[in-house]
Motif scaffolding. Structure first.
Motif, PDB file in Angstrom:
ATOM      1  N   THR A 151      -3.432   4.320  -2.749  1.00 13.98           N
ATOM      2  CA  THR A 151      -4.581   4.818  -1.994  1.00 13.98           C
ATOM      3  C   THR A 151      -4.906   6.271  -2.285  1.00 13.98           C
ATOM      4  O   THR A 151      -5.999   6.730  -1.956  1.00 13.98           O
TER       5      THR A 151
ATOM      6  N   LEU B 287       0.835  -1.195   0.000  1.00 14.31           N
ATOM      7  CA  LEU B 287       0.000   0.000   0.000  1.00 14.31           C
ATOM      8  C   LEU B 287       0.874   1.251   0.000  1.00 14.31           C
ATOM      9  O   LEU B 287       1.780   1.388   0.829  1.00 14.31           O
TER      10      LEU B 287
ATOM     11  N   GLU C  65      -7.609   2.978   1.760  1.00 10.92           N
ATOM     12  CA  GLU C  65      -6.680   2.139   2.513  1.00 10.92           C
ATOM     13  C   GLU C  65      -7.415   0.952   3.126  1.00 10.92           C
ATOM     14  O   GLU C  65      -6.979  -0.200   3.013  1.00 10.92           O
TER      15      GLU C  65
END
Length: 354
Positions: free
Chosen positions: A107, A66, A114
């Motif tokens: 994100t 991420l 997220e």
């Protein structure tokens, strides 16, 4: 009581077929609908069964990385380094069976995205999740993240933080590689004070981000230690971690406090904007205004003059995060390792001429 697909559909106010499409990812679904379904899945703790469960189990070679913004070199360098370790053999034998598929999840800095990505990775039985960069300091989001990460860990997913401090209540389920943002910022400001600067403007990052707070705290610690506190708010501007923010904030700082002789930027990209603003005001770097950044991104040494900054070992940290995600490296003692920051003294800073 077992939660069914129909229960999820009812909670999300969609048809069971739509829920199936979202979970299987085999049909386009509006993003708002997808997020509503995934939120219902998460709230009800729905677990796939039957053929769908078998499909999910077959994707256990997946690792999610991420990032806030893959176009930002700060994140791109870490993600690329992590991917290089994740895509290679996991057991050192050279056999293909040790390889994993690394998927970068962008994100855009959105807390909702997220959580959505973590839900998707949970549904796919991800082998590991690497979370990079600073975290949002919002209690409700932190609580939701802690719950989500605990669920992932309980299902066997390795959790690695890279460049961000551990969230509350997650230290038992995650390994964290935290940058010494506070210490690096303090040393950078001490360097400027040592050159003779007393009026130092600070272009900070977005509010409620851990990276922003830690770097600003380090700067202000150095200012207080030198007896230079008192004008913190006047000499600080917040904004996004991008060039235009650095440009606009620096012009505002120099309008508001024309006696400023140095500007510290939240990162190197912001510093480029700060440099442009200083030049557009007819001032010279570093003769009239010194400018400093943070991160030591690849372009910083090639700017003119070369940018004084704080080096974070982004590639090394990303590679280590990848090894932790693959189980190639033992987690740090206590779950948290602090990665040192190094001052890079270059041509954009000098003693003030005025």
């Amino acid at each position: 009581m077992t939660v069914t697909l129909a229960d999820v559909a009812a909670r999300a106010r969609v048809s069971p077929a739509t829920v199936s499409r979202v979970l299987n990812g085999n049909y386009p679904v509006a993003s708002s609908t997808r997020e509503r379904v995934l939120r219902a899945v998460d709230e009800l703790d729905y677990v796939l069964n039957g053929p769908a469960s078998s499909l999910a189990a077959a994707t256990s070679d997946l690792v999610g990385i991420l990032v806030n913004d893959i176009a930002d070199p700060f994140f791109g360098i870490m993600a690329g380094a992590a991917q290089s370790e994740i895509g290679g053999p996991g057991d050192g034998s050279g056999r293909a069976g040790g390889e994993k598929l690394a998927v970068v999840c962008n994100t855009g800095g959105s807390p909702e995205r997220e959580l959505t990505y973590l839900t998707l990775l949970q549904r796919q039985r991800a082998a590991a999740v690497v979370l990079t960069g600073g975290a949002l300091e919002d209690p409700s989001h932190q609580a939701a993240m802690a719950v989500k990460l605990a669920k992932l860990a309980d299902a066997g997913t390795r959790i690695v933080f890279c460049g961000r401090p551990p969230l509350p209540d997650t230290d038992a389920v995650a390994a964290s590689l935290a940058f010494d943002n506070r210490g690096g910022a303090r040393r950078l400001t001490e360097h400027l004070i040592g050159l003779g600067h007393r009026r130092i403007g600070y272009v900070a990052g977005p509010l409620e981000r851990t990276t922003t707070r830690h770097r600003l705290e380090g700067h202000r610690e150095a200012m207080r230690a030198a007896g230079l506190q008192g004008d913190e708010e006047k000499l600080t501007e917040h904004g996004p971690y991008d060039r235009s923010s650095g440009y606009d904030a620096t012009r505002e700082l120099l309008r508001r406090a024309p006696d400023v002789t140095a500007v510290v930027a939240a990162n190197d990209t912001v510093a480029l904007g700060a440099c442009a603003a200083v030049r557009d005001l007819g001032l010279r770097i570093p003769e009239d205004v010194s400018v400093a950044g943070f991160d030591d991104l690849p372009f910083s040494v090639d700017s003119v003059p070369a940018l004084t900054t704080v080096r974070l070992p982004l590639f090394e940290a990303g590679a280590r995060a990848g090894r932790l995600a693959m189980g190639k490296e033992t987690p740090p003692q206590g779950g948290v390792a602090t990665i040192a920051a190094e001052l890079m003294d270059r041509g954009s800073t000098a003693a003030p001429a005025r």
